[in-house]
Design an enzyme around this catalytic site. Structure first.
Site, mmCIF file in Angstrom:
data_model
loop_
_atom_site.group_PDB
_atom_site.id
_atom_site.type_symbol
_atom_site.label_atom_id
_atom_site.label_comp_id
_atom_site.label_asym_id
_atom_site.label_seq_id
_atom_site.Cartn_x
_atom_site.Cartn_y
_atom_site.Cartn_z
ATOM 1 C CG HIS A 112 -0.377 0.311 2.519
ATOM 2 N ND1 HIS A 112 -0.018 -0.658 3.426
ATOM 3 C CD2 HIS A 112 -0.066 1.490 3.100
ATOM 4 C CE1 HIS A 112 0.467 -0.083 4.514
ATOM 5 N NE2 HIS A 112 0.449 1.226 4.339
ATOM 6 C CG ASP A 142 0.163 -3.986 2.864
ATOM 7 O OD1 ASP A 142 0.254 -3.428 1.756
ATOM 8 O OD2 ASP A 142 0.183 -3.377 3.950
ATOM 9 C CB SER A 215 3.186 1.821 6.181
ATOM 10 O OG SER A 215 2.035 2.001 6.951
#
EC number: 3.4.21.107
Length: 471
Positions: A112, A142, A215
């Site tokens: 993402h 992911d 992230s």
């Protein structure tokens, strides 16, 4: 006088005891300085740029195209003031983290973080900035792999996430809110967490402070080894609230190796619809404990049906690995190569029995792929789609439709509010049966008016208006 001396001695004893206890506690707390000094050079900042289409600011109120107060006066034909139509494309930037897994330039991050990026820039610990190419990404886990053209890069040591224990100290290095190489620490709060729509990842839950920008960054154990990729947080505020989730490095590296070597991720497929086994269901099936995965339905063309599985079977083990709950089964099957034979231990008619099944190849909707172009007509809509299998259509209660795999942020579908994961049911009042029919239909869509698009999202149907600007 003697009494005062006794009191003074008592207080001195207590103070010395307290200081000794504090010293012992300090010695018990981990020191992360060496870990950070060793690992920081292998952690990178990732910035992405993508072109997006400006939206009409008079649309999108509460999920409707026109606010009710304006609808009262203008109906559905709200007049757009001059200069407030579909705006010009403009750049949108975002930040994330990553880490180097090979000295020749391969970098791991979250899918993402780089989703829809037109440009990816990697900034190293020594402040060098290098352009990166997307090798491949896998939406289901992911995980994404990038490549920069450089040699002799500092790499991180990878650990074994299967060895993690609840209560163990862990640390994260990343770029929260753009603050490069920030270090946070905490403990493993839980392992094997299942999150909604993430059936293939047994997440590591921690209380490490993770915020936007973290992230894709690494999660370390006290040995300085990467044991996870920080991926998600649970939040009601948009920031850290004490619940962070990381992808186990063993899962991530399996995906990364497939993306690097094969350009796609292949997973085993059983072709069943499953549900949890409650205590009452366990009793009704003659089981002592409520565990396993109950088969509620099967794809008639899937491996499970071909191998003799039946609705009502409860799968208890896969190749000797226990299926404690229904969320365990997709992980065990998904990490097994298509074409492999697996031994299933199951409960049927109150009796245990074994069955050997040859796994199929997960349908295209489950595959992560290397960066490839989409069909020109799907690109015209600004989407990429995948087929739905029979079991999924039955579960959703629809006869046709295709799943939106990705949405071009600058395309017509994004402007209309279409999202990845939506089920596309119809366009311009014509039902969608499959991807090939969608391609044919897309060629004929008009450009002089908006057309209604029916979607299925989060258990409900909704319509959006799609307007194409040209071929």
């Amino acid at each position: 006088m003697m009494r005062m001396l006794r009191h003074f001695s008592l207080w001195m004893l207590l103070a010395v005891t307290l200081m000794a206890w504090q010293g012992a506690m300090a010695r018990e707390l981990p020191d992360f300085t060496e870990l950070v000094e060793e690992a920081a050079p292998g952690v990178v900042n990732i910035s992405t740029t993508r072109m997006v289409q400006s939206r009409n600011p008079f649309q999108g109120f509460g999920g409707e195209e026109v606010p009710e107060i304006f609808r009262h006066f203008f109906g559905d034909r709200f007049p757009v003031p001059p200069g407030h139509g579909a705006g010009k494309p403009h750049e949108r930037q975002s930040l994330g983290s990553g880490f180097i897994i090979s000295d020749d330039g391969y970098i791991m991050t979250n899918a993402h973080v780089v989703d829809g990026a037109d440009e990816i820039l990697v900034r190293l610990n020594d402040r060098r900035e290098l352009p990166a190419e997307l090798v491949g990404s896998d939406e289901r886990t992911d995980v994404a792999v990038l490549k920069v053209n450089s040699d002799d890069l500092p790499t991180l040591r990878l650990g074994d996430s299967d060895d993690l224990k609840v209560g163990e100290w862990v640390a994260a290095i990343g770029s929260p809110f753009g603050f490069d190489h920030s270090v946070t620490a905490g403990i493993v709060s839980a392992i094997d967490r299942t999150l909604p729509r993430d059936a293939y990842v047994p997440f590591i839950q921690t209380d490490v402070a993770i915020n936007p920008g973290n992230s894709g960054g690494p999660l370390f154990n006290l040995e300085g080894e990467v044991v996870g990729i920080n991926s998600q947080i649970f939040t009601r505020s948009g920031g850290f609230m004490g619940l962070s989730f990381a992808i186990p490095i063993n899962v991530a590296m399996d995906v990364a190796d497939q993306l690097r070597n094969d350009g796609e991720v292949r997973r085993g497929w059983l072709g069943v619809m499953i549900q949890p086994v409650s205590r009452d269901l366990a009793e009704s099936f003659g089981m002592d404990d409520p565990r396993g995965a109950l088969i509620a339905d099967l794809d008639p063309d899937g491996p499970a049906a071909a191998g003799g599985l039946q609705a009502g079977d409860i799968i208890l083990e896969v190749d000797g690995a226990r299926v404690d709950d229904s969320s365990t089964l997709p992980r065990l099957i998904g990490r097994t190569a298509p074409g492999s034979d697996v031994e299933l231990e199951l409960m049927r008619d109150g009796k245990r029995r074994s069955l050997e099944i040859t796994l199929g190849d997960w349908p295209e909707s489950g595959r992560g792929t290397a960066d490839k172009g989409h069909d020109s007509q799907q690109a015209r809509l600004g989407i990429a789609v995948t087929e739905l299998d029979v079991a999924e259509r039955k579960r959703l209660g629809i006869e046709g439709g295709v799943r939106i795999a990705s949405v071009d942020p600058s395309g017509a579908a994004a402007a209309a509010g279409v999202q990845a994961g939506d089920i596309l049911v119809s366009i311009d009042h014509q039902a969608i049966t499959d991807a090939s029919q969608l391609v044919s239909l897309a060629r004929e869509l008009p450009t002089d008016r908006a057309v209604p698009v029916r979607l299925y999202r989060d258990g409900r149907s909704l319509f959006v208006a799609l307007r194409l600007t040209g071929d």
